[in-house]
Design a protein around this motif. Structure first.
Motif, mmCIF file in Angstrom:
data_model
loop_
_atom_site.group_PDB
_atom_site.id
_atom_site.type_symbol
_atom_site.label_atom_id
_atom_site.label_comp_id
_atom_site.label_asym_id
_atom_site.label_seq_id
_atom_site.Cartn_x
_atom_site.Cartn_y
_atom_site.Cartn_z
ATOM 1 N N ARG A 28 -18.678 54.503 57.630
ATOM 2 C CA ARG A 28 -19.821 53.791 57.060
ATOM 3 C C ARG A 28 -19.516 53.411 55.626
ATOM 4 N NH1 ARG A 28 -25.321 56.194 58.628
ATOM 5 N NH2 ARG A 28 -25.465 56.503 56.400
ATOM 6 N N PHE A 29 -19.887 52.182 55.265
ATOM 7 C CA PHE A 29 -19.779 51.709 53.886
ATOM 8 C C PHE A 29 -21.179 51.786 53.286
ATOM 9 C CE2 PHE A 29 -16.269 49.638 56.046
ATOM 10 C CZ PHE A 29 -15.216 49.831 55.157
ATOM 11 N N LEU A 30 -21.387 52.688 52.337
ATOM 12 C CA LEU A 30 -22.703 52.902 51.746
ATOM 13 C C LEU A 30 -22.864 52.037 50.502
ATOM 14 C CD1 LEU A 30 -22.911 56.780 52.014
ATOM 15 C CD2 LEU A 30 -23.810 55.082 53.586
ATOM 16 N N PRO A 31 -24.030 51.443 50.292
ATOM 17 C CA PRO A 31 -24.252 50.652 49.072
ATOM 18 C C PRO A 31 -24.361 51.575 47.854
ATOM 19 C CG PRO A 31 -26.271 50.813 50.326
ATOM 20 C CD PRO A 31 -25.204 51.450 51.161
ATOM 21 N N ASN A 32 -24.020 51.046 46.712
ATOM 22 C CA ASN A 32 -24.074 51.805 45.466
ATOM 23 C C ASN A 32 -25.506 51.743 44.928
ATOM 24 O OD1 ASN A 32 -23.554 53.078 43.082
ATOM 25 N ND2 ASN A 32 -22.302 51.443 42.207
ATOM 26 N N LEU A 33 -26.360 52.659 45.394
ATOM 27 C CA LEU A 33 -27.773 52.643 45.017
ATOM 28 C C LEU A 33 -28.017 53.513 43.796
ATOM 29 C CD1 LEU A 33 -29.494 52.891 48.496
ATOM 30 C CD2 LEU A 33 -29.108 50.877 47.113
ATOM 31 N N CYS A 34 -28.879 53.024 42.892
ATOM 32 C CA CYS A 34 -29.228 53.731 41.677
ATOM 33 C C CYS A 34 -30.743 53.743 41.541
ATOM 34 C CB CYS A 34 -28.648 53.027 40.449
ATOM 35 S SG CYS A 34 -26.927 52.612 40.577
ATOM 36 N N HIS A 35 -31.282 54.851 41.022
ATOM 37 C CA HIS A 35 -32.696 54.910 40.687
ATOM 38 C C HIS A 35 -32.832 54.381 39.265
ATOM 39 C CE1 HIS A 35 -34.187 57.169 44.126
ATOM 40 N NE2 HIS A 35 -33.071 57.882 44.064
ATOM 41 N N VAL A 36 -33.525 53.260 39.090
ATOM 42 C CA VAL A 36 -33.676 52.667 37.764
ATOM 43 C C VAL A 36 -35.145 52.372 37.493
ATOM 44 C CG1 VAL A 36 -31.389 51.640 37.679
ATOM 45 C CG2 VAL A 36 -33.257 50.350 38.635
ATOM 46 N N THR A 37 -35.492 52.339 36.242
ATOM 47 C CA THR A 37 -36.831 51.961 35.818
ATOM 48 C C THR A 37 -36.738 50.586 35.194
ATOM 49 O OG1 THR A 37 -37.377 54.264 35.401
ATOM 50 C CG2 THR A 37 -38.797 52.608 34.407
ATOM 51 N N LEU A 38 -37.430 49.623 35.793
ATOM 52 C CA LEU A 38 -37.425 48.249 35.305
ATOM 53 C C LEU A 38 -38.797 47.906 34.758
ATOM 54 C CD1 LEU A 38 -35.460 46.624 38.239
ATOM 55 C CD2 LEU A 38 -34.597 47.159 35.982
ATOM 56 N N ILE A 39 -38.831 47.110 33.697
ATOM 57 C CA ILE A 39 -40.084 46.759 33.028
ATOM 58 C C ILE A 39 -40.495 45.355 33.425
ATOM 59 C CG2 ILE A 39 -41.178 46.406 30.793
ATOM 60 C CD1 ILE A 39 -39.121 48.428 29.661
ATOM 61 N N SER A 40 -41.750 45.227 33.833
ATOM 62 C CA SER A 40 -42.316 43.918 34.129
ATOM 63 C C SER A 40 -43.004 43.403 32.877
ATOM 64 C CB SER A 40 -43.316 44.024 35.277
ATOM 65 O OG SER A 40 -44.009 42.814 35.420
ATOM 66 N N ASP A 41 -42.547 42.265 32.365
ATOM 67 C CA ASP A 41 -43.138 41.694 31.154
ATOM 68 C C ASP A 41 -44.537 41.152 31.421
ATOM 69 O OD1 ASP A 41 -40.832 42.280 29.726
ATOM 70 O OD2 ASP A 41 -39.903 40.369 30.274
ATOM 71 N N ALA A 42 -44.744 40.556 32.578
ATOM 72 C CA ALA A 42 -46.039 39.965 32.897
ATOM 73 C C ALA A 42 -47.115 41.021 33.067
ATOM 74 C CB ALA A 42 -45.940 39.121 34.166
ATOM 75 N N LEU A 43 -46.767 42.134 33.713
ATOM 76 C CA LEU A 43 -47.747 43.179 33.981
ATOM 77 C C LEU A 43 -47.784 44.242 32.892
ATOM 78 C CD1 LEU A 43 -47.037 43.655 37.788
ATOM 79 C CD2 LEU A 43 -48.812 42.271 36.725
ATOM 80 N N GLY A 44 -46.732 44.314 32.092
ATOM 81 C CA GLY A 44 -46.693 45.287 31.008
ATOM 82 C C GLY A 44 -46.558 46.716 31.497
ATOM 83 N N GLN A 45 -45.880 46.916 32.614
ATOM 84 C CA GLN A 45 -45.700 48.245 33.178
ATOM 85 C C GLN A 45 -44.250 48.468 33.551
ATOM 86 O OE1 GLN A 45 -48.399 48.401 36.518
ATOM 87 N NE2 GLN A 45 -49.890 49.560 35.324
ATOM 88 N N ARG A 46 -43.914 49.766 33.726
ATOM 89 C CA ARG A 46 -42.582 50.138 34.174
ATOM 90 C C ARG A 46 -42.648 50.524 35.643
ATOM 91 N NH1 ARG A 46 -40.803 54.640 30.136
ATOM 92 N NH2 ARG A 46 -43.011 55.061 30.116
ATOM 93 N N TYR A 47 -41.618 50.149 36.402
ATOM 94 C CA TYR A 47 -41.556 50.460 37.823
ATOM 95 C C TYR A 47 -40.220 51.106 38.134
ATOM 96 C CZ TYR A 47 -45.661 47.559 38.217
ATOM 97 O OH TYR A 47 -46.928 47.053 38.058
ATOM 98 N N ARG A 48 -40.275 52.195 38.879
ATOM 99 C CA ARG A 48 -39.060 52.906 39.284
ATOM 100 C C ARG A 48 -38.670 52.413 40.670
ATOM 101 N NH1 ARG A 48 -35.893 56.891 37.655
ATOM 102 N NH2 ARG A 48 -35.183 58.511 39.102
ATOM 103 N N LEU A 49 -37.478 51.838 40.769
ATOM 104 C CA LEU A 49 -36.999 51.263 42.019
ATOM 105 C C LEU A 49 -35.622 51.828 42.359
ATOM 106 C CD1 LEU A 49 -37.866 47.535 41.277
ATOM 107 C CD2 LEU A 49 -39.124 49.056 42.790
ATOM 108 N N ARG A 50 -35.278 51.764 43.635
ATOM 109 C CA ARG A 50 -33.950 52.165 44.091
ATOM 110 C C ARG A 50 -33.185 50.895 44.436
ATOM 111 N NH1 ARG A 50 -32.221 55.868 49.180
ATOM 112 N NH2 ARG A 50 -30.405 56.800 48.202
ATOM 113 N N VAL A 51 -32.310 50.487 43.536
ATOM 114 C CA VAL A 51 -31.614 49.213 43.696
ATOM 115 C C VAL A 51 -30.104 49.425 43.648
ATOM 116 C CG1 VAL A 51 -33.496 47.911 42.656
ATOM 117 C CG2 VAL A 51 -31.641 48.678 41.231
ATOM 118 N N SER A 52 -29.385 48.468 44.194
ATOM 119 C CA SER A 52 -27.926 48.519 44.156
ATOM 120 C C SER A 52 -27.441 48.076 42.775
ATOM 121 C CB SER A 52 -27.332 47.623 45.240
ATOM 122 O OG SER A 52 -27.685 46.284 45.003
#
Length: 98
Positions: A28-52
């Motif tokens: 199996r080839f697994l994607p390089n997933l990272c837990h990151v916190t991204l900031i939405s400028d329009a909403l003014g909030q931070r969101y924690r996502l699991r992205v490659s």
């Protein structure tokens, strides 16, 4: 928790290990997933996502989470990312109308 990027839909791929004797075994080839916190400028909030790592580079290249989600196709986004995209579209439409 599935091994799928929430922004690009990139997931696990399968293939073969090939030995010097040309024996093939499944792997199996697994994607390089990272837990990151991204900031939405329009909403003014931070969101924690699991992205490659590839998606994280794409977010930075497009100019942030809002720009990435507005340009992204909804079919490859996760349910959380789709909800976030709809909120951003609604907020930017309100700002444009005002």
């Amino acid at each position: 928790m599935s091994r799928v990027c929430e922004l690009t839909g990139k997931g696990v791929q399968s293939g073969n290990n090939v030995s010097h004797a040309n024996n093939k075994t499944k792997r199996r080839f697994l994607p390089n997933l990272c837990h990151v916190t991204l900031i939405s400028d329009a909403l003014g909030q931070r969101y924690r996502l699991r992205v490659s790592a590839h998606a994280l580079r794409s977010v930075e290249h497009r100019g942030g989470l809002d720009a990435f989600l507005l340009k992204a196709d909804e079919t490859e986004l996760s349910m959380r990312a789709r909800l976030l995209r709809r909120q951003i579209v609604k907020k930017t439409a309100e700002a444009a109308a005002a």
